[in-house]
Write a protein that holds these residues in place. Structure first.
Motif, PDB file in Angstrom:
ATOM      1  N   PRO A   1      38.286  33.157  36.194  1.00 42.26           N
ATOM      2  CA  PRO A   1      38.487  31.749  36.578  1.00 42.26           C
ATOM      3  C   PRO A   1      39.431  30.989  35.657  1.00 42.26           C
ATOM      4  O   PRO A   1      40.059  30.021  36.093  1.00 42.26           O
TER       5      PRO A   1
ATOM      6  N   ASP B   1      35.585  26.881  45.497  1.00 41.30           N
ATOM      7  CA  ASP B   1      34.983  28.129  45.047  1.00 41.30           C
ATOM      8  C   ASP B   1      33.506  28.088  45.423  1.00 41.30           C
ATOM      9  O   ASP B   1      32.739  27.300  44.868  1.00 41.30           O
TER      10      ASP B   1
ATOM     11  N   ARG C   1      34.536  26.270  35.196  1.00 45.67           N
ATOM     12  CA  ARG C   1      34.876  27.240  36.237  1.00 45.67           C
ATOM     13  C   ARG C   1      34.318  28.625  35.916  1.00 45.67           C
ATOM     14  O   ARG C   1      34.004  29.402  36.812  1.00 45.67           O
TER      15      ARG C   1
ATOM     16  N   TYR D   1      43.768  32.430  39.461  1.00 44.36           N
ATOM     17  CA  TYR D   1      42.614  31.753  40.068  1.00 44.36           C
ATOM     18  C   TYR D   1      43.008  30.377  40.586  1.00 44.36           C
ATOM     19  O   TYR D   1      42.690  30.012  41.723  1.00 44.36           O
ATOM     20  N   ARG D   2      43.685  29.596  39.759  1.00 44.84           N
ATOM     21  CA  ARG D   2      44.067  28.241  40.156  1.00 44.84           C
ATOM     22  C   ARG D   2      44.985  28.270  41.379  1.00 44.84           C
ATOM     23  O   ARG D   2      44.882  27.431  42.276  1.00 44.84           O
TER      24      ARG D   2
ATOM     25  N   LEU E   1      30.866  28.102  42.637  1.00 49.50           N
ATOM     26  CA  LEU E   1      30.671  26.852  41.923  1.00 49.50           C
ATOM     27  C   LEU E   1      29.931  25.824  42.773  1.00 49.50           C
ATOM     28  O   LEU E   1      29.212  24.980  42.244  1.00 49.50           O
TER      29      LEU E   1
ATOM     30  N   LYS F   1      42.899  29.459  44.510  1.00 45.48           N
ATOM     31  CA  LYS F   1      41.947  28.420  44.913  1.00 45.48           C
ATOM     32  C   LYS F   1      42.674  27.224  45.510  1.00 45.48           C
ATOM     33  O   LYS F   1      42.277  26.708  46.559  1.00 45.48           O
TER      34      LYS F   1
ATOM     35  N   CYS G   1      30.058  27.953  35.400  1.00 51.11           N
ATOM     36  CA  CYS G   1      29.492  27.250  36.551  1.00 51.11           C
ATOM     37  C   CYS G   1      29.063  25.830  36.238  1.00 51.11           C
ATOM     38  O   CYS G   1      28.326  25.574  35.303  1.00 51.11           O
TER      39      CYS G   1
ATOM     40  N   ASN H   1      37.994  24.852  32.140  1.00 51.08           N
ATOM     41  CA  ASN H   1      37.927  26.303  32.316  1.00 51.08           C
ATOM     42  C   ASN H   1      36.530  26.834  32.049  1.00 51.08           C
ATOM     43  O   ASN H   1      36.095  27.805  32.677  1.00 51.08           O
TER      44      ASN H   1
END
Length: 366
Positions: free
Chosen positions: A295, A309, A84, A300-301, A312, A304, A87, A81
């Protein structure tokens, strides 16, 4: 006295460590009847990480190896995490590609229509900015126009005359204004579909756009916001500084927390709906918009999923890349996700102050 302080620091360490662990769990597990009250914890992920980091240093300096190891373990569990959020190392180098396709995602905050004296000026600045970016596809959230008067849909289309194709979904309207989400394109939109949510003001649209012979499936999303009032935002800050504005402070804090819980659950449902539609297409995907979650979250998960992403892929560590900016509230909640077959060239967060969100841009090889 020293012993008492050390005990307090020890309690703080254990409590923060387990709260950090809970935020990590909440990013992987769909909120259920037993976990839904913990949803808002993810907002404080960065705060917990910073506290545990400094506590780790403190305990290492005091040579308290067991509790220091506990802190290091909590940080290790949170590493995915953290990457994410802050970065990881970029997978692609930034390359200027004048022949690439540029996508812009921008929450325009209703074009500041409620600021009666300068609303039109601010709106025009946003529209002029959009044109100046030279983007091929523009995805707008919190899109608004007046049903009569000066700032009508016709007026906006004239300002964006370089974008002859558009896909607009009105999510709320009254006699005065219409609000929704909109995708404008320089290239033909072959197909338009909408994804309906169960709450007002929010939704998603899918536009199949033929750009130089390649069809991109562009998903423009505006997921459930927390809808905190200015009074509630200010009171949360004041109350955490032990300066509640009035005797009802605790009641308002409770109401704010309930709002955060409700919004988190709604976003989970919305994210799953969008992900389901994206999985059915699963080609040439550009999924972008204001997703109103960080994130380190289940939303988010889910959004995505098997996509990438673009932030990233292109940005270097460390870079929090926050896109929402309002006083002390700074989060990365706007995203552009892309499928594996799309190669990014450039990604940027343009710190334009006209909205409470910064616009994000992505250029890809066509």
């Amino acid at each position: 006295m020293r012993t008492f302080i050390r005990v307090l620091i020890g309690i703080l360490t254990v409590a923060t460590g387990f709260l950090l662990l809970l935020t990590d769990i909440m990013s992987y597990v769909r909120p259920s009847t037993t976990l839904y009250m913990l949803c808002p914890l993810t907002i404080f992920f960065s705060t917990f990480v910073v506290i545990i980091f400094f506590l780790t240093i403190y305990w290492l300096m005091r040579k308290r190896w067991i509790i220091a190891s506990f802190c290091i373990l909590m940080l290790a569990v949170s590493t995915p995490n953290m990457l994410r959020t802050y970065c990881s190392l970029p997978k692609f180098e930034t390359v200027h590609n004048p022949d690439g396709v540029k996508f812009l995602s921008y929450n325009v905050h209703l074009f500041s229509w409620f600021e009666t004296e300068k609303g039109i000026d601010e709106a025009n600045k946003m529209l002029d900015y959009i044109v100046a970016t030279g983007s091929d596809v523009v995805c707008l959230q919190e899109f608004l126009y007046h049903n009569s008067g000066t700032y009508t849909l016709a007026y906006i289309k004239e300002k964006l005359s370089g974008y002859p194709y558009c896909h607009i979904e009105i999510l709320s309207h009254n006699s005065r204004v219409s609000k929704g989400i909109a995708t404008f394109s320089k290239y033909p939109i072959l197909e338009q579909r909408s994804i309906k949510f169960d709450v007002p003001y929010h939704g998603a649209i899918i536009s199949a756009i033929n750009i130089k012979g390649k069809v991109y499936n562009v998903v423009n999303c505006y997921l459930k916001s927390n809808q905190l009032t200015e009074q509630e935002k200010d009171l949360v800050i004041d109350y955490t500084n032990s300066k509640p504005k009035d005797k009802s402070a605790k009641g308002i804090i409770s109401r704010v927390y309930n709002k955060l819980v409700t919004a988190s659950l709604e976003r989970c449902n919305e994210a799953e709906k969008v992900a389901f539609e994206v999985d059915k297409i699963n080609r040439n995907m550009i999924v972008c918009g204001d997703m109103n979650d960080i994130p380190a979250s289940y939303v988010y998960r889910t959004m995505k999923s098997h996509l990438n992403d673009s932030f990233l892929l292109m940005s270097s560590f460390p870079n929090t890349g926050f896109t929402f900016h309002e006083g002390l509230y700074k989060f990365r909640i706007d995203y552009i996700f892309i499928s594996d077959n799309i190669k990014p060239c450039e990604f940027s967060i343009d710190k334009q102050p006209m909205s409470d969100h910064y616009p994000i841009q992505l250029t890809v090889d066509n």
